[in-house]
Structures are given as structure tokens and as C-alpha cells.
Design a protein around this motif. Structure first.
Motif, short mmCIF file in Angstrom:
data_model
loop_
_atom_site.label_atom_id
_atom_site.label_comp_id
_atom_site.label_asym_id
_atom_site.label_seq_id
_atom_site.Cartn_x
_atom_site.Cartn_y
_atom_site.Cartn_z
N PHE A 188 0.89 -1.15 0.00
CA PHE A 188 0.00 0.00 0.00
C PHE A 188 0.93 1.20 0.00
O PHE A 188 1.57 1.50 1.00
N GLY A 189 1.03 1.89 -1.12
CA GLY A 189 2.06 2.91 -1.27
C GLY A 189 3.40 2.25 -1.04
O GLY A 189 3.67 1.17 -1.58
N ASP A 190 4.24 2.84 -0.21
CA ASP A 190 5.55 2.24 0.04
C ASP A 190 5.54 1.32 1.25
O ASP A 190 6.58 0.90 1.72
N LYS A 191 4.33 1.01 1.74
CA LYS A 191 4.25 0.15 2.93
C LYS A 191 3.96 -1.30 2.54
O LYS A 191 3.00 -1.58 1.85
N LYS A 192 4.82 -2.16 3.05
CA LYS A 192 4.66 -3.58 2.76
C LYS A 192 3.52 -4.14 3.60
O LYS A 192 3.43 -3.88 4.80
N GLU A 247 9.28 -7.25 -3.07
CA GLU A 247 10.00 -6.04 -2.63
C GLU A 247 9.50 -4.82 -3.37
O GLU A 247 8.97 -4.92 -4.47
N LEU A 248 9.73 -3.69 -2.75
CA LEU A 248 9.35 -2.42 -3.36
C LEU A 248 10.48 -1.98 -4.29
O LEU A 248 11.65 -2.00 -3.93
N ARG A 303 9.79 0.97 -6.62
CA ARG A 303 9.62 2.42 -6.69
C ARG A 303 8.22 2.80 -6.22
O ARG A 303 7.25 2.16 -6.63
N ALA A 304 8.14 3.80 -5.37
CA ALA A 304 6.83 4.31 -4.95
C ALA A 304 6.85 5.82 -5.05
O ALA A 304 7.55 6.49 -4.30
N THR A 305 6.15 6.36 -6.04
CA THR A 305 6.01 7.82 -6.18
C THR A 305 4.51 8.09 -6.31
O THR A 305 3.71 7.15 -6.31
N SER A 306 4.14 9.35 -6.44
CA SER A 306 2.71 9.63 -6.53
C SER A 306 2.17 9.13 -7.87
O SER A 306 0.99 8.86 -8.00
N SER A 307 3.04 8.97 -8.89
CA SER A 307 2.54 8.53 -10.19
C SER A 307 2.94 7.09 -10.53
O SER A 307 2.65 6.62 -11.61
N GLU A 308 3.62 6.39 -9.63
CA GLU A 308 4.04 5.02 -9.94
C GLU A 308 4.20 4.19 -8.68
O GLU A 308 4.70 4.68 -7.66
N LEU A 309 3.76 2.94 -8.78
CA LEU A 309 4.05 1.98 -7.72
C LEU A 309 4.54 0.71 -8.41
O LEU A 309 3.79 0.06 -9.13
N THR A 310 5.85 0.41 -8.23
CA THR A 310 6.42 -0.79 -8.84
C THR A 310 6.93 -1.71 -7.75
O THR A 310 7.65 -1.28 -6.84
N ILE A 311 6.52 -2.95 -7.84
CA ILE A 311 7.02 -3.96 -6.91
C ILE A 311 7.65 -5.09 -7.71
O ILE A 311 7.38 -5.23 -8.90
N SER A 312 8.50 -5.87 -7.07
CA SER A 312 9.10 -7.01 -7.77
C SER A 312 8.85 -8.28 -6.96
O SER A 312 8.85 -8.26 -5.74
N ILE A 313 8.60 -9.36 -7.71
CA ILE A 313 8.44 -10.68 -7.08
C ILE A 313 9.59 -11.53 -7.60
O ILE A 313 9.68 -11.77 -8.80
N SER A 314 10.46 -11.97 -6.70
CA SER A 314 11.58 -12.78 -7.15
C SER A 314 11.27 -14.26 -6.93
O SER A 314 10.32 -14.61 -6.22
N ASP A 315 12.10 -15.12 -7.52
CA ASP A 315 11.93 -16.57 -7.41
C ASP A 315 10.48 -16.98 -7.66
O ASP A 315 9.87 -17.71 -6.88
#
Ligand SMILES: *[C@@H]1O[C@H](CO)[C@@H](O)[C@H](O)[C@H]1NC(C)=O
Ligand SMILES: *[C@@H]1O[C@H](CO)[C@@H](O)[C@H](O)[C@H]1NC(C)=O
Ligand SMILES: *[C@@H]1O[C@H](CO)[C@@H](O)[C@H](O)[C@H]1NC(C)=O
Ligand SMILES: *[C@@H]1O[C@H](CO)[C@@H](O)[C@H](O)[C@H]1NC(C)=O
Ligand SMILES: *[C@@H]1O[C@H](CO)[C@@H](O)[C@H](O)[C@H]1NC(C)=O
Length: 431
Positions: free
Chosen positions: A106-110, A118-119, A121-133
Motif C-alpha cells: 500500500f504505497g511504500d508500505k509492505k 519487494e518495493l 519504486r513508490a512515487t505519486s505517479s508510480e508503484l512498482t514492486i518485484s516478485i523474485s523466485d
């Protein structure tokens, strides 16, 4: 899409956008567009997918507070980035949730305890998370939510590719016997989507019969290759290769080399065409079989070789040190392995060298021709010698002429080299 209402307004456009959390289209072809006037359509949209939104954005000058996502494809074990973008955002929160509707960020909060997520990038115009493995169970629809009123969502489909296991070849009997019917089976598990299997016989593709079996989320693929083996298959490599999107760099393959046992096949090659008495003769026995039939057995007219002194068996070959008329007969070379016996025969006629009249005439003819040639050459040399002795001044030119006049290259050289000496001799002789 339904047009809800017309609104004409000025610089307060952005306020309206944010408060309505809808999609607004500025359509210049419908009205006069002044420097301070905007015409805006207000839409209800029935589709939340990224594609529809993108279409609208491209069509005109849209100003939207909408989450935009893209489908992602990742190979099992790899890392997937999920990106959610909003073109115009007023700091409204973004959230990513998984196919089970659990909030990941939720935003930059896990929000979910999963070390693989993992997070980025979290900005007002983007939220990018990554899922590894990434595993196959991670596949599904991920939702990006923009907490406007009402909430706007976009769904990204995460596709996980199953990596096919190294293929295995079964059904090979080692060794196979010539004439056997064998079926090679190649199988590879764990592909998603189903992999393609291809067979190669020494690098050349051959067609197999493919069967695909679903195993949970992945597929087990099998390919069958039926073979009637013969001696030409001995030592041939059969390769089964897996082709799959998840294997772009390193194609997986397995190779089996066929070993075929077969009864021997025998052939006799004489190394002279006309055997003459007193001559040396070698009969080569070529026998091919697997396992290799060694040694071979030589017999004459069904019995042992009569004269071991002159008839020598060396390896597979039979050698006569000096042929004798009494050697006439049928010689047989026999080879065998556990699969069978094979033999070949050679009828030997020993000719009397003196009785071979035709050859005699040939020799006489050749001798006569040689004699004539030598005589003519000698005459030429003598004539030239005399000529040169009389024309000392044009010595060099005449030497060259000698070469031109010669019937062939050899004579020319003889003429050229011999002239000098003869010229001197003749000079002395005639003076
Ligand atoms: C995910 O994003 C990070 C940061 O932008 C980048 O370094 C990485 O290469 C991306 N991974 C994939 C699989 O796109
Ligand atoms: C968004 O938040 C930042 C910092 O919290 C603030 O400086 C900015 O004015 C805000 N933007 C809007 C459009 O509310
Ligand atoms: C995303 O994937 C889903 C499910 O496979 C598909 O229905 C949808 O059309 C895809 N969207 C885009 C933009 O490719
Ligand atoms: C051939 O064999 C006979 C009998 O063994 C012998 O008398 C004769 O000299 C031989 N001929 C030659 C050419 O060796
Ligand atoms: C061997 O064969 C040749 C050719 O047929 C024949 O001329 C000769 O008489 C034969 N010799 C014997 C001893 O049979």
C-alpha cells in the motif's frame, strides 16, 4: 461508453478531474477551442483493463487519474516487476494486491510478509514492486488500485512459464540386433506451455509422434520414434531436443548412440587382375560384422590350404608368395560372430606367363616403336650437328630452332643440351 454530461470550464479543469475521478476527453473537433476554454466529455467506463484505457489516452487529449498496468510474463524462478502508473495523480494512494486479493504493498508500505516481494519504486505517479523466485502458483491476476472515490483498479496478468526438464530417452536396447523393431521414447516434464520435442538422426531431423499430458499446471511431453534397425544404424546418434520459449539461450537435449549387432558380410578383393605363375598374389578378405569377426578362415576347395609355405594368411588376407599352376581352385574366406556365418569365394586360375601370347605381341610392338623413335632422334641429332658445324655464327639461333623442330618436348631438351657437344665433335671430325 455513455456521455454523462457536458461541462465547459476553464482553468479549474484539474479540480474537477480529481474530484470526479473519471476520464475526461478534450475533443477539439467538436467545439471552438479558445485559449481558456476546454470542452470535456465525462465518461463512465465499463472496462478497467489497461488496454482500453490506453486506447482512450491515445485517441485524444485525455487527462486521467487512472491506474495503468501491463501484463507480465516471467520464467519460473525469475523475477517479475509489476508496475502501476497514473498519468495525473494528486497524491492519491496506490496499492498492489495479489490474485488472492491480499494486499502486497500500500504505497511504500509492505502489507504481506513474503520476502520475495519487494518495493522497487513508490512515487505519486508510480508503484512498482518485484516478485523474485517466481513459482507457478504466483500466476494470476494482480490488481492495482487507486484510492480515489470510487476506487479505480487495473488488472495485470502475471504469466509464469514452466521450464521443461532435461529430456530423457528410453526404449533403447544395447546392443540392438539387426532387424529389431525398437521404439525410442523421449520425455520432458514441467513445461508450460507444453514444449515441443524434435528428433534428430545424426543432426538430420526425423519425425516422431508427440503426446502431451497435462500434469497440474504444467505438461509432460513425450515423443515416440519407431525404428527398424539395420547395420547402418550402428554408431548413429539419436538426439531429442526440447524447444520452448523459456529456453531461448540453452536448448535442452539428450543423445543416445545406437549399437547394432549384425552377422558378418564377406567379400574377396583380389589385388591383381591376371594371376601369372611365379607371381605374388594377395586376396583381401573384407568382412564386416558387429561384433567384429576376427580371425577369418581360409580354405581351398573345401579343405585346408595345401601349402602353408607359400600361402600365408596375414590378418584377414591370403598371400601367395609365388603362384604355381597347381594353385588353381576355389578359395573361400569365412567369417562368423555369434549372430551368424558368412563366406565368399574366389576362383583362382593361374596363367602361364609364356602362354599369354597377346602380351608377347604387345611387347614386340612397343619395342619396335621405341627402336624407330630412337633411330629418328639419332638421325636428327646428326643432321643438326653437321648443320651447326657449318654455321658457327648463328649458333644460338640454330639451337633454338632445334627445339622448334623437335617432335616432342623431350627431344627438344635432348636437342638443346646435346647440340653444343655434338657441334664441337663434328667440327673436329670434319676439319
Ligand atoms: C525490475 O526493476 C528493477 C529496477 O528498475 C530493474 O533493475 C530490474 O532489471 C527489473 N527487472 C525486470 C525483470 O524487469
Ligand atoms: C503531493 O504531496 C507532496 C508532498 O507530500 C506535496 O508537496 C504536493 O503538493 C502534493 N501534490 C498534490 C497535487 O497534492
Ligand atoms: C492480459 O492477460 C489477460 C489474461 O491472459 C488477457 O485476457 C488480456 O487481454 C491481457 N491484456 C493485455 C493488455 O495484453
Ligand atoms: C609348381 O609346383 C610343382 C610341384 O610342386 C613344382 O615342381 C614346380 O617347380 C612349381 N613351379 C613353379 C613355377 O614354382
Ligand atoms: C589352371 O587354370 C588355367 C586357366 O584355366 C589352365 O590353363 C591350367 O591348365 C590350369 N592348371 C591346372 C593344373 O589345372
Amino acid at each position: 461508453m455513455i456521455i454523462k454530461k457536458w461541462v465547459i470550464f476553464n482553468t479549474k479543469l484539474y479540480f474537477l478531474l480529481y474530484s470526479h475521478a473519471s476520464l475526461y476527453l478534450c475533443n477539439p473537433s467538436d467545439v471552438q477551442v479558445g485559449p481558456w476554454v476546454y470542452l470535456v466529455y465525462v465518461f463512465y467506463t465499463f472496462s478497467d483493463t489497461a488496454q482500453d484505457q490506453l486506447k482512450l489516452f491515445k485517441k485524444g487529449s485525455f487527462l486521467g487519474q487512472y491506474p495503468l498496468v501491463q501484463n507480465v510474463t516471467v520464467t519460473e524462478g525469475g523475477t517479475a516487476n509489476l508496475t502501476c502508473r497514473v498519468e495525473y495523480n494528486d497524491n492519491t494512494s496506490l496499492q498492489w494486491s495479489n490474485p488472492a486479493q491480499q494486499t502486497l504493498f500500500f504505497g511504500d508500505k509492505k502489507a504481506l510478509r513474503d520476502n520475495r516481494i519487494e518495493l522497487v519504486r513508490a512515487t505519486s505517479s508510480e508503484l512498482t514492486i518485484s516478485i523474485s523466485d517466481v513459482s507457478l502458483s504466483d500466476e494470476g491476476r494482480y490488481t492495482c488500485s487507486l484510492f480515489t472515490m470510487p476506487i479505480r483498479t487495473a488488472k495485470a496478468y502475471l504469466t509464469v512459464l514452466g521450464v521443461p526438464a532435461k529430456p530423457e530417452i528410453e526404449g533403447l536396447t544395447k546392443p540392438a540386433l539387426e532387424g529389431d523393431q525398437i521404439t525410442l521414447t523421449c520425455s520432458s516434464q514441467g513445461s508450460k506451455p507444453a514444449a515441443d520435442l524434435r528428433w534428430f538422426r545424426n543432426e538430420k531431423e526425423v519425425k516422431g509422434a508427440k503426446v502431451v499430458n497435462p500434469m497440474g499446471k504444467t505438461f509432460t511431453v513425450q515423443s515416440f520414434l519407431q525404428l527398424q534397425v539395420d547395420r547402418n544404424d550402428d554408431g548413429v546418434a539419436y538426439t531429442c531436443r526440447v524447444d520452448h520459449v523459456a529456453l531461448s539461450q540453452t536448448p535442452q537435449q539428450a543423445t543416445e548412440v545406437l549399437e547394432v549387432h549384425y552377422a558378418p558380410r564377406v567379400e574377396i578383393n583380389p589385388l591383381h587382375s591376371v594371376p601369372l605363375e611365379g607371381q605374388y598374389l594377395r586376396l583381401e578378405c573384407v568382412s564386416k560384422g558387429n561384433p567384429s569377426p576376427d580371425p577369418v578362415m581360409w580354405t581351398k576347395d573345401g579343405g585346408d590350404l595345401p601349402d602353408i609355405e607359400r600361402m600365408i594368411v596375414e590378418g584377414r588376407d591370403l598371400t601367395f608368395t609365388s603362384l604355381n599352376k597347381t594353385d588353381n581352385g576355389t578359395y573361400r574366406c569365412e567369417a562368423s560372430n555369434h549372430l551368424g556365418t558368412s563366406s565368399a569365394e574366389y576362383k583362382l586360375y593361374v596363367y602361364d606367363p609364356n602362354a599369354v601370347g597377346q602380351h608377347g605381341t604387345d611387347h614386340a610392338l612397343i619395342g619396335g616403336v621405341v627402336a624407330v623413335v630412337v633411330f629418328v632422334t639419332l638421325c636428327l641429332i646428326i643432321v643438326l650437328g653437321r648443320y651447326l658445324a657449318r654455321h658457327k655464327g648463328t649458333y644460338l639461333t640454330n639451337e633454338a630452332k632445334g627445339a622448334d623442330d623437335a617432335p616432342d618436348a623431350d627431344t627438344a631438351i635432348i636437342n638443346a643440351e646435346g647440340n653444343h657437344a655434338h657441334a664441337e665433335e663434328k667440327k673436329e671430325y670434319f676439319i
